[in-house]
Structures are given as structure tokens and as C-alpha cells.
Design an enzyme around this catalytic site. Structure first.
Site, PDB file in Angstrom:
ATOM      1  CE  LYS A  52      27.775  67.041 108.167  1.00 45.46           C
ATOM      2  NZ  LYS A  52      29.310  67.147 107.688  1.00 45.46           N
ATOM      3  CD  GLN A  96      32.783  67.568 109.606  1.00 41.66           C
ATOM      4  OE1 GLN A  96      31.482  66.789 109.292  1.00 41.66           O
ATOM      5  NE2 GLN A  96      32.650  68.759 108.908  1.00 41.66           N
ATOM      6  CG  ASP A 119      30.465  65.251 102.589  1.00 43.22           C
ATOM      7  OD1 ASP A 119      29.363  65.781 102.588  1.00 43.22           O
ATOM      8  OD2 ASP A 119      31.308  65.380 103.262  1.00 43.22           O
TER       9      ASP A 119
END
Ligand code: NAD
Length: 293
Positions: A52, A96, A119
């Protein structure tokens, strides 16, 4: 059969984003910024976060990885989330997953401010997606919609079967394919581990989206002649012929199914790169929304 080359399309989209960011900077504006919070040292999580960060650099975004120790408390992590919520220089951030077992994933995800939740896991964004309101859509289904759109695949009135109902892939995918939109307007059947006659149902699908995480589960007998097949799964299987000793395969038996379908995504190089790019698109969207305020 036509290959839906996610890798190539993702490269095109990243070029478009890079140009857009270049124009922002030439007008004296700051670039978008994405922060990733990584707790502990889970191997795959480190790889995902590293990818990312690399993607951000490639398109000219600012990025930062906050690497926190495995044994921090949930309260400390919530404090970090709060600081990122308040930081006007951060457009979007992700925590994460998976988190260490002493933490409640849902409590952390719900603490992320919805306008920075790139997200798309916050209940507010999930609700907006369900209602067709503007919010953030999780990266994998968003990437698949983009893949269908850019290949001008007609989905209207088609029977779409989604295998899997997870909150990050299957559930949002089914919602999006049923939306009054193009891509969308499908008649959607959401299937899962308790579905009876899964093979028979899949064999009727005009569009089959496999997201169950079982290597090469979808065989030729489960696919209708001319169907569009989207393979979300990524599994490692042993391969002594490879130096690494393994290779990546999807949920679809590619060699068998490719001969029968009209379009298919490869693994790797299909949905994965589109997922990574969708996170960048969400971050850019967050940036513009923050600029409007
Ligand atoms: P998950 O384990 O959370 O969900 C799997 C779903 O499949 C469940 O809803 C379950 O009911 C269903 N399922 C399991 N076995 C089944 C069976 N035999 N028949 C019918 N349904 C069955 O997984 P997930 O997070 O949704 O991920 C699914 C796969 O997609 C995994 O391989 C994952 O690695 C991959 N993935 C890929 C990307 C990408 O960017 N390409 C992103 C996310 C996930």
C-alpha cells in the site's frame, strides 16, 4: 474467452491518478495522504501494508506507516485512531487486520471517523453502500465494479451469483451487483457455506463471482457457457517446480473454466491489483471531500 487483465487496468488507473495528483501539486495544493496502522509483526500484514505504501509513492500520495508494538493496549490503539481522526493532514487511514487477539476488531473499526474510513468497513459506510448513498465501498468489490465498468461488460438484468458472504467481499459485492447502476441491475443470488445445490445455482449464472477461499473450487461443470467469471480467491498451493515451493491460485480452476466462459480474471493479476488501486481511488475521494469542507 477474454482475459480481464486487472494488472494492466490497475496500471492505467494509477497513471490517471498520478496525473491528477501532479495537477493538484502544480496548482500549489498538497497531495492526498494515506496512513496505515500496523500492530505487531504479522508477515502477510507487513507485506500488504508495504504494498500500500509503495502504491501511494507511485501515484504521488503522501503515506505513512505507524508500526505499533504487538502488546499495546486497545486503549492505546484507540488513542492513535483518535489522533488520526483529528489530523487535518490525513485524508484516510486504515488499521490493518487481523489485530492481536486481545483487541476487539469491530470496536477499533467503529472508532475510525467515517469520512476517513477508506477501507469502507465502518457501519456508517456499509449502511450508505446498502442505501446507495455516497460513502466508501470496500476496496475488493469496488475494484471488481471498476473492472466490469472499464471493460464495458453489460450486467443489466443478468443473473449474478456471488459465492461467499464475508463483510469485506461477498456481502458488499452482492449489494453492489444488485444496485440500480451500471455495472449493477443484476438479479443477485448470494451463496455461502450452507447453500444447497451450489453447483446447480452457479451453473445458471451469467456472472459468477467466487470469493470463498477454496483453491480451484469452481470447476467447469459449475460455469455456464459464455459466463463472466470473477475470481477473488487467493490461496497458496505447493508447487515443487517453483523455486519458492508454492504458487498462487484462485477459487476457480482457471484452465478448465477459461475454455467455457466469455471473460475471466486470472490469479494473480486480476482482482488483486484492482483492489490495491481501489484503495487509492477511495483516498483520492476522501481528499476531495475534505477539500470541499
Ligand atoms: P472469508 O473466509 O471471510 O469468507 C468466505 C466465505 O465463503 C464465507 O462467507 C463462507 O460462507 C463462504 N464459503 C466457504 N466455503 C464455502 C463452500 N464450500 N461453499 C460455498 N461457500 C463457501 O473470506 P474472504 O475474506 O471473503 O476472502 C475470500 C477469498 O478471497 C480468500 O481466498 C481471500 O484470500 C481472497 N481475497 C482476495 C482479495 C483480493 O484482493 N484479490 C481480497 C480479499 C480477499
Amino acid at each position: 474467452m477474454q482475459l480481464l487483465n486487472g494488472k494492466a487496468l490497475a496500471g492505467t488507473i494509477r497513471n490517471e491518478i498520478r496525473e491528477e495528483v501532479g495537477q493538484l501539486i502544480s496548482k500549489g495544493q498538497r497531495p492526498p495522504k494515506l496512513v496505515a496502522v500496523l500492530v505487531g509483526s504479522d508477515g502477510p500484514s507487513q507485506t500488504y501494508v508495504g504494498a500500500k505504501e509503495k502504491d501511494c509513492t507511485e501515484v504521488g500520495f503522501d503515506s505513512e506507516v505507524l508500526h505499533l508494538s504487538e502488546d499495546i493496549s486497545e486503549a492505546e490503539l484507540l488513542n492513535t485512531v483518535e489522533q488520526l481522526n483529528e489530523d487535518a493532514g490525513v485524508d484516510g487511514f486504515i488499521v490493518q487486520l487481523p489485530l492481536p487477539s486481545h483487541m476487539n476488531d469491530q470496536r477499533i473499526l467503529e472508532a475510525i471517523r467515517a469520512d476517513k474510513d477508506v477501507d469502507g468497513f465502518h457501519p456508517e459506510n456499509v449502511g450508505k453502500m446498502a442505501l446507495g448513498l455516497q460513502g466508501f465501498v470496500p476496496a475488493t468489490p469496488a475494484g471488481i465494479v471498476e473492472l466490469l465498468k472499464r471493460h464495458q461488460i453489460d450486467t443489466e438484468g443478468k443473473l449474478c451469483v456471488v459465492i461467499g458472504r464475508s463483510s469485506i467481499v461477498g456481502m458488499p459485492m452482492a449489494l453492489l451487483m444488485g444496485k440500480n447502476a451500471q455495472p449493477g441491475n443484476c438479479t443477485v443470488v448470494q451463496t455461502h457455506s450452507r447453500t444447497k445445490d451450489l453447483k446447480g445455482i452457479c451453473a445458471q449464472a451469467d456472472i459468477l463471482i467466487a470469493a470463498l477461499g477454496r483453491p480451484r473450487f469452481v470447476g467447469e461443470e459449475m460455469v455456464k457457457e459464455g459466463a463472466v467469471v470473477i475470481d477473488v480467491g487467493i490461496s497458496r498451493i505447493e508447487d515443487p517446480a517453483r523455486k519458492s515451493g508454492f504458487r498462487l491460485v484462485g477459487d476457480v480452476d482457471f484452465e478448465a473454466v477459461a475454455q467455457k466462459c466469455s471473460y475471466i480474471t486470472p490469479v494473480p493479476g486480476g482482482v488483486g491489483p484492482m483492489t490495491r488501486t481501489a484503495l487509492l481511488q477511495n483516498t483520492l475521494q476522501a481528499y476531495y471531500r475534505h477539500q470541499e469542507k
